[in-house]
Design an enzyme around this catalytic site. Structure first.
Site, short mmCIF file in Angstrom:
data_model
loop_
_atom_site.label_atom_id
_atom_site.label_comp_id
_atom_site.label_asym_id
_atom_site.label_seq_id
_atom_site.Cartn_x
_atom_site.Cartn_y
_atom_site.Cartn_z
N ALA A 181 0.66 -0.58 -1.94
CA ALA A 181 1.48 0.05 -0.39
C ALA A 181 1.85 1.24 -0.71
O ALA A 181 3.11 1.83 -0.33
CB ALA A 181 2.84 -0.24 -2.01
N ASP A 182 0.52 2.73 -0.40
CA ASP A 182 0.69 3.21 -0.62
C ASP A 182 1.12 4.01 0.86
O ASP A 182 0.94 3.03 2.13
CB ASP A 182 -0.59 4.36 -0.80
CG ASP A 182 -0.74 4.48 -2.12
OD1 ASP A 182 -0.85 5.04 -2.85
OD2 ASP A 182 -2.12 3.27 -2.31
N GLU A 183 1.59 4.55 1.14
CA GLU A 183 2.59 5.46 3.14
C GLU A 183 2.10 6.44 2.89
O GLU A 183 1.94 7.20 2.38
CB GLU A 183 4.20 5.26 2.29
CG GLU A 183 4.45 5.65 3.97
CD GLU A 183 6.31 6.11 4.22
OE1 GLU A 183 7.10 6.17 5.27
OE2 GLU A 183 6.52 6.09 2.67
N THR A 184 2.08 6.32 4.27
CA THR A 184 0.74 7.74 5.41
C THR A 184 2.10 8.20 6.13
O THR A 184 2.69 7.49 6.81
CB THR A 184 -0.17 7.59 5.83
OG1 THR A 184 -1.45 6.96 5.32
CG2 THR A 184 -0.77 8.56 6.43
#
Length: 847
Positions: free
Chosen positions: A517-520
């Site tokens: 779920a890492d957001e860029t």
């Protein structure tokens, strides 16, 4: 490039170029103005042509740098960033050639700072256009556990001078030296082997030591209908590894007696003169009881103490995370990893199988994920492999390449189940997804070439018309799955289904799926597919900032429909609309990794209060890719902390995160402060984490994980009397390393240090010999020493570990603390394991 270069020129350059690097300084006075926070470091690169021919001017040299370049200081050489950590050196029109036998040197600036030799990535390689790349021979790493030895072929490393050891003028942390270690380790009392023989790790709830011992010279025989055959086999393997025969000798009667008043995993163990009896409240408890029996064993002794143990786990989740994406690690290593987790009653294996740098699991129906995404080599089109990262080099095979077949994965599941360990797979998305994105782009090109548009677009993860410009935290510009495309969810549904099938076939049904779920930051804003959503009221997505929340919510419904629980890193769950109640299915799990000094202290309670089951994973205590100490010769990243030694891991109080601030500082050694907020829910558990950017070999994994993992196991299983209880509204401020702060913990510090002495003595006298028997390449302690009045005085972090010294660097002698040797000028000292493996040697100078 020009057509006057061919494969022979590339091969010649790789064979005859000798490339070396050295650090000039951290934060030179003329850092480029675009350096973030004004911080940069300068490296000198030397190119020596050892051959007889001149170097072709069109040859390109590729290399990895975890910090993005700020440019070359040379008129003859240009250095540019490609993607991720991949950079390229080319010649300019002012290049005057490099004849045989000649050397050219130039300097390059990079962002931030460098204080560990592991930042010098190996495997520089030569390439040009679409010719095959070739690694420059002297930059190929030496197969070694210690980083300075590994990269010694091409870099002089970091010198012990202020402009190289210190990141900035505000770096207050003292470097680790023989003297500083001596001062630290001398405070820990040697309790002796006999004093700890009846004690085990992790520490039980209650232990009563009785007079007498039980002889197990003939072995032990587990007698139980309560434990499944695979678990009995796993337990027998544990004893046999320790040199104890199984299937004969003293009967070990194992039964289960349910007791709803006790936690799952609880047990009693009684060792008497007549035998051994273990009663678990369930299968987990019975299994842990037998592991505690193994804990009583001292390698080389035929007897164990007579004891009575009443025990239960402190926390439900006691986990370890292993990243095999950045660098691939063997199935056999995973087996050894699981063995040690089981030995110390850890029960959750967070298996990080996909990230930017690699996809490591065979997925039925999507062969490109492993054909392309599991390998790194020089392929500009990325049709047969990913471009090199993290020093993997141009050539196959390499440490950045490899994957687990479906059968491999099922074997891992079975191995874990036999050790009472749940496997939690993790494929990072939507950020950190370069391997998946590029694999599906290769698939797209393949089917488009065949004229099959439907198949080509079915699993496509990127919008070809997206012009958004961004850099991820690891400097990628194209590593993010586009959640505005329906094909992205078709892909994820397919992957989850296939992993679900593998778990069923492997005998361990899938219950938790970690999506990363890492957001860029900055992604998707100029994607035409996303812009359609921005103007569609029913989408609920008004701008790019809403997309990650939309993605998480949608994935939660996909998982819930399959009966699975969503897990994610807390930053991916930080969208304001993402309380646990807003997501489908069971309460989701949040792996919280906030650092103490970046405001992360508040995140642990905050996510628990929102209804998430929180797994405590603080980088500045539980990340094992961080160095063991403040020494450039220790491997690891240091963005969160300059070091995580075993005592620091042991000392971290997971249920009252803010209180730890009182004995900690920030990553530069500066004072920090935190105030306890409201805490309405208990945490689910703790997890140690290993990210593998700098960790290329299986032996290096074991070095970085052990013995630190045992300290996490201790805190997950046992709550110490010295741990500060959570009380809302208490402010804690650093009171260490010259800082005058709050004193809430004062009464408990002495108790903690006495507990550490006990724990560390058990490690040295009992557990490290067991690791030796298992063939584990754990980190042997680096020693503290001084020469006073011509007498060499040496101390170790873990009493019980043997010590050697040398006066000439060639001949080594056993160190006897009762007969300390006379030394007039200098000496080398090192620790040595029971099977003859040696630790890193350090020099001691007479004062």
């Amino acid at each position: 490039m020009a057509s006057d270069i061919d494969q022979k020129d590339v091969d010649y350059a790789a064979k005859n170029l000798k490339l070396t690097t050295s650090l000039v300084a951290n934060k030179p006075k003329d850092c480029p103005p675009e350096a973030p926070w004004g911080a940069c470091y300068r490296v000198e690169i030397n190119l020596e042509n050892t051959g007889s021919k001149s170097l072709n001017e069109n040859v390109e040299i590729y290399f990895s740098s975890i910090h993005r370049t700020l440019g070359s200081k040379s008129e003859e050489f240009k250095v540019e960033h490609i993607n991720g950590d991949l950079h390229k050196i080319t010649t300019t029109e002012k290049f005057k050639g490099l004849k045989g036998g000649k050397t050219k040197s130039f300097q390059v600036d990079f962002m931030n700072w460098i204080v560990s030799n592991s930042d010098f990535m190996p495997n520089y390689y030569v390439a040009s256009e679409h010719l095959e790349g070739r690694n420059i021979l002297n930059t190929v790493p030496i197969d070694a556990v210690h980083i300075t030895e590994e990269v010694s072929g091409f870099t002089t490393g970091i010198k012990h001078t202020p402009n190289q050891l210190k990141r900035t003028a505000n770096d207050l942390l003292p470097a680790a030296t023989a003297t500083t270690r001596y001062e630290q380790y001398s405070k820990v009392k040697d309790l002796g082997a006999d004093a700890v023989s009846a004690h085990i790790l992790p520490t039980p709830l209650e232990t009563s030591v009785h007079e007498g011992s039980l002889n197990i010279a003939q072995g032990i025989n587990i007698v139980s209908d309560a434990l499944p055959a695979d678990q009995v086999e796993a337990l027998n393997f544990r004893f046999e590894t320790l040199g104890v025969n199984t299937g004969t000798g003293v009967p070990v009667n194992v039964t289960i007696k349910a007791d709803s008043s006790k936690k799952s995993g609880s047990y009693t163990l009684d060792v008497t003169s007549s035998g051994i009896r273990i009663v678990g409240v369930d299968k987990a408890g019975a299994f842990y009881g037998v592991q505690s029996l193994a804990g009583l064993v001292t390698v080389g002794k035929d007897t164990i103490n007579q004891v009575s143990i009443n025990d239960e786990p402190r926390l439900d989740y006691r986990g370890m995370h292993m990243d095999v994406s950045r660098n691939f690690h063997s199935k056999e290593l995973v087996f050894r990893f699981l063995d040690q987790m089981a030995a110390y009653k850890m029960n959750k294996f967070h298996f990080h199988l996909a990230d930017d740098e690699g996809w490591r699991l065979e997925i039925n129906g999507l062969p490109e994920l492993t054909q392309v995404g599991a390998h790194r080599c020089h392929d500009v089109e990325q049709n047969k492999c990913m471009m090199p990262q993290l020093g993997s080099g141009a050539e196959l095979p390499n440490n950045g390449s490899g994957y687990y077949t479906r059968e491999d994965y099922k074997e891992i599941l079975a191995y874990a189940s036999a050790r009472n360990i749940q496997v939690i797979p993790s494929m990072d998305m939507p950020g950190h997804s370069l391997a998946a994105v590029k694999s599906m782009e290769a698939r797209y090109r393949k089917f488009m070439a065949e004229g099959d548009v439907v198949k080509a677009e079915m699993y496509l993860l990127s919008d070809p018309n997206d012009t958004t410009q961004y850099y991820s935290i690891q400097h990628y510009q194209d590593n993010t799955i586009n959640p505005c495309m329906e094909s992205s969810f078709v892909f994820m549904d397919k992957v989850i289904d296939e992993i679900n099938k593998l778990h069923k076939e492997g005998g361990q049904p899938l219950t938790d799926y970690h999506i990363g779920a890492d957001e860029t930051a900055g992604a998707w804003g100029d994607s035409p597919e996303c812009r359609k959503m921005f103007v569609a009221p029913e989408s609920g997505v008004k701008n790019a900032k809403d997309i990650n929340g939309y993605f998480i919510n949608r994935i939660s419904h996909i998982l819930d429909a399959k009966g699975l629980t969503l897990g994610a890193w807390n930053d991916g769950l930080s969208h304001k609309a993402l309380d646990a109640s807003s997501l489908a299915g069971n309460p989701p799990k949040a792996w919280v990794w906030g650092t103490m000094f970046w405001g992360g202290v508040d995140q642990y309670n905050s996510f628990a209060n929102k209804g998430y089951d929180v797994v405590v994973t603080p980088p500045d205590a539980y990340y094992f890719d961080m160095p063991y100490e403040n020494d450039p010769e220790e491997r690891g990243y240091y963005w969160a902390t300059r070091f995580n030694d075993t005592k620091k891991v042991f000392s971290f109080m997971p249920e009252n995160v803010p209180a730890n601030v009182e004995w900690m500082t920030d990553r530069m050694g500066a004072k920090i402060s935190a105030t306890t907020g409201e805490k309405t829910h208990d945490f689910l558990g703790v997890q140690g984490a290993l990210w593998s950017e700098t960790i290329r070999t299986d032996a290096q994994v074991e070095y970085m994980v052990l013995p630190r993992m045992i300290a996490v196991a201790e805190r997950g299983w046992h709550k110490a009397s010295w741990e500060e209880e959570h009380k809302e509204g208490i402010t804690y401020t650093s009171n260490v390393d010259g800082h005058e702060g709050t004193t809430h913990l004062n009464d408990n510090i002495a108790t903690r240090d006495a507990d550490w002495a006990h724990f560390s003595n058990i490690l040295g006298y009992k557990e490290m010999p067991k690791l030796d028997k298992a063939g584990i390449t754990y980190r042997l302690p680096v020693l503290g020493a001084v020469i006073k009045n011509n007498i060499l005085d040496v101390v170790t972090e873990f009493h019980g570990v043997a010590i050697q010294y040398s006066l000439d660097g060639k001949t080594w002698h056993k160190y006897d603390d009762t007969k300390k040797p006379q030394v007039s000028t200098k000496a080398l000292v090192r620790s040595v394991s029971t099977n003859g493996r040696t630790g890193r040697a350090v020099e001691v100078l007479a004062k």
